[in-house]
Design a protein around this motif. Sequence first.
Motif, mmCIF file in Angstrom:
data_model
loop_
_atom_site.group_PDB
_atom_site.id
_atom_site.type_symbol
_atom_site.label_atom_id
_atom_site.label_comp_id
_atom_site.label_asym_id
_atom_site.label_seq_id
_atom_site.Cartn_x
_atom_site.Cartn_y
_atom_site.Cartn_z
ATOM 1 N N GLU A 94 11.187 12.170 -23.765
ATOM 2 C CA GLU A 94 10.372 12.818 -22.746
ATOM 3 C C GLU A 94 10.732 14.297 -22.675
ATOM 4 O OE1 GLU A 94 10.957 11.438 -18.737
ATOM 5 O OE2 GLU A 94 13.076 12.048 -18.677
ATOM 6 N N HIS A 163 6.327 14.620 -20.003
ATOM 7 C CA HIS A 163 5.500 14.247 -21.154
ATOM 8 C C HIS A 163 6.320 13.275 -22.009
ATOM 9 C CE1 HIS A 163 3.123 17.598 -19.818
ATOM 10 N NE2 HIS A 163 4.038 18.480 -20.180
ATOM 11 N N LEU A 191 0.872 12.436 -21.576
ATOM 12 C CA LEU A 191 1.149 13.736 -20.979
ATOM 13 C C LEU A 191 1.139 13.639 -19.463
ATOM 14 C CD1 LEU A 191 -1.097 15.969 -23.260
ATOM 15 C CD2 LEU A 191 1.352 15.553 -23.466
ATOM 16 N N LEU A 217 1.152 22.330 -20.090
ATOM 17 C CA LEU A 217 -0.215 21.923 -20.391
ATOM 18 C C LEU A 217 -1.086 23.124 -20.727
ATOM 19 C CD1 LEU A 217 -0.800 19.166 -17.682
ATOM 20 C CD2 LEU A 217 -0.476 18.831 -20.135
#
Length: 226
Positions: A94, A163, A191, A217
């Motif tokens: 992650e 994520h 995500l 993002l």
Amino acid sequence: FFERCGLCDQIDAALDGYSATVFAFGQTGSGKTYTMAGKAAEAPRGVRGGAGPVGGEASRQDGLMQRAARRLYAQIGEREAQGKRFTVRATFLEIYNEQVHDLVEPASGALGVRGSTSQGFYVEDLSVVQCRGLHDLEYVISQGLAHRHSRHHLLNQHSSRSHAVLSVYLDVADSAEAPPGRYGRLSLLDLAGSENVRASQSSGGGLKEAGAINRSLFALAQVIKS
């Protein structure tokens, strides 16, 4: 949905030696993590796992990760019956607050991202699990879901705050005696969702997480646009 979303074709491509990636992208609370991980993602951190026991029967509450694992090994069984040989390895990580963490062995702390001419970019000291069957890959998924960061806010009772990247590496040999000649990779990305902090009313650690999520993002969107 699993049969129609294109993931089955991506699994077949990875088994043929290609790199294939599927990711869920959208705003917080839109159902990305439930789609990718199923009901298992809604349990409290530290006690999550598969929709049932590892190695158990398929469940209607399974997500794309669990379904992809079963499809992958079903296809491996068919291809090995035709003489091919597969070596399977898996990682689960992650990206939390812009740091990489191992979801299989979370005690290792933040990990470094390195690059080389021979390996490209890679995560240093990331756990790589040799998967000798479906049970091992289900274990990786279960461990990853159990350790992923999440938080409650006004827009989402089970908001993923990182994520997550599940990667399955496939070494493909055309016979039991031949060395691998093709190297496939299947990556499933969940995500974290873009977040309007005024609406979610995130504060403290949640506000820091939202800022990191939105920045990453935005960077991804710029890469895609370019």
